[in-house]
Design a protein around this motif. Structure first.
Motif, mmCIF file in Angstrom:
data_model
loop_
_atom_site.group_PDB
_atom_site.id
_atom_site.type_symbol
_atom_site.label_atom_id
_atom_site.label_comp_id
_atom_site.label_asym_id
_atom_site.label_seq_id
_atom_site.Cartn_x
_atom_site.Cartn_y
_atom_site.Cartn_z
ATOM 1 N N VAL A 46 41.524 41.335 44.740
ATOM 2 C CA VAL A 46 40.590 42.064 43.886
ATOM 3 C C VAL A 46 40.435 41.278 42.590
ATOM 4 C CG1 VAL A 46 41.251 44.291 44.873
ATOM 5 C CG2 VAL A 46 42.367 43.486 42.807
ATOM 6 N N VAL A 47 39.381 41.585 41.857
ATOM 7 C CA VAL A 47 39.107 40.872 40.611
ATOM 8 C C VAL A 47 38.867 41.897 39.515
ATOM 9 C CG1 VAL A 47 36.624 40.709 41.030
ATOM 10 C CG2 VAL A 47 37.734 39.008 39.593
ATOM 11 N N ALA A 48 39.266 41.570 38.287
ATOM 12 C CA ALA A 48 39.102 42.499 37.172
ATOM 13 C C ALA A 48 38.649 41.731 35.937
ATOM 14 C CB ALA A 48 40.407 43.240 36.887
ATOM 15 N N LYS B 150 37.119 44.841 44.764
ATOM 16 C CA LYS B 150 37.539 43.993 45.874
ATOM 17 C C LYS B 150 36.618 42.792 46.034
ATOM 18 C CE LYS B 150 38.258 44.204 50.898
ATOM 19 N NZ LYS B 150 38.163 45.082 52.100
ATOM 20 N N PHE C 179 46.810 36.512 36.134
ATOM 21 C CA PHE C 179 46.652 37.221 37.402
ATOM 22 C C PHE C 179 47.874 38.081 37.659
ATOM 23 C CE2 PHE C 179 49.023 33.458 38.479
ATOM 24 C CZ PHE C 179 49.914 33.858 39.464
ATOM 25 N N LEU D 236 48.942 42.903 46.549
ATOM 26 C CA LEU D 236 47.811 42.814 45.631
ATOM 27 C C LEU D 236 47.823 41.489 44.888
ATOM 28 C CD1 LEU D 236 45.409 44.148 44.103
ATOM 29 C CD2 LEU D 236 47.096 44.964 42.438
ATOM 30 N N MET E 31 45.405 39.890 41.959
ATOM 31 C CA MET E 31 44.289 40.261 41.094
ATOM 32 C C MET E 31 44.154 39.293 39.921
ATOM 33 S SD MET E 31 43.511 43.884 39.130
ATOM 34 C CE MET E 31 44.776 43.672 37.865
ATOM 35 N N ASP F 205 48.669 46.884 36.556
ATOM 36 C CA ASP F 205 47.963 46.513 35.334
ATOM 37 C C ASP F 205 48.888 46.400 34.123
ATOM 38 O OD1 ASP F 205 45.774 46.657 36.911
ATOM 39 O OD2 ASP F 205 44.724 48.198 35.790
#
Length: 203
Positions: free
Chosen positions: A76-78, A109, A142, A152, A154, A191
């Motif tokens: 996933v990317v944020a 995602k 990340f 996960l 990210m 997070d």
């Protein structure tokens, strides 16, 4: 504080020589550390060719038990969207969704045949109505963590420029938050390590 890793070092011939402390950015503080050393003589002794051992006698073949399948990696990317005041945009997950009520960095995602950057541009358009095309998407850090049924991964991007006004399109609540106040918001466990890193960046 990693007993298993210290045990591996011991098996490889490393010996503990003392203690010290070192600042860990991910933890936001100085932490105690153990110092290990591998003596040269021990290293040379372990790297010499061992004498050829006689072939073991034949043994009965025992059935091999298959290992449990490893969790798949979910990519996933944020984005840490920063406004002119250096505040970060957080989105609160709406009722009915997994982890409802928790605050997170906007994202989603990465689909098959997408790069993380392409996914971020798509997600920001779908979730917030923002156009990141041509914007400077700066990879910052990340997260890599076991999340139960999947692992996960990210990447987090810092984004300072975009076109449009953030608009909640999926029922989420939006709020601009100062870096110093990030710890006051309930966020998913993956997070949390990002908070001290962003506070150090914007401090």
């Amino acid at each position: 504080d990693n007993v298993a890793s210290a045990a591996v070092l011991g098996k490889l011939g490393f010996v503990k020589t003392g203690t010290s402390s070192r600042r860990f950015v991910s933890r936001g503080q100085d932490c105690p550390i153990d110092l290990f050393e591998l003596p040269r003589a021990t290293f040379l002794a372990k790297t010499q060719e061992p004498p050829e051992a006689p072939a073991p006698p034949p043994t009965e073949v025992t059935p091999v038990v298959a290992e449990a399948p490893k969790p798949r990696t979910l990519l996933v990317v944020a984005a840490a969207l920063l406004d002119a005041k250096g505040r970060i945009l957080l989105a609160k997950r709406p009722e009915g969704k997994r982890l409802a009520g928790l605050w997170e960095f906007p994202g989603g995602k990465v689909e098959r045949d997408e790069t993380p950057e392409q996914a971020l541009i798509r997600e920001m358009r779908e979730e917030l109505g923002l156009d990141l095309t041509g914007a400077c998407l700066a990879p910052f850090t990340f997260v890599s963590e076991n999340a139960g049924p999947f692992h996960l991964l990210m990447p987090l991007y810092v984004v300072r420029r975009w076109r449009g006004v953030p608009t909640p399109r999926e029922g989420q609540t939006l709020e601009w938050v100062a870096a110093a106040d990030l710890g006051r918001y309930a966020m998913p466990d993956p997070d949390l390590p990002l908070i001290p890193l962003l506070q150090e960046l914007l401090g």
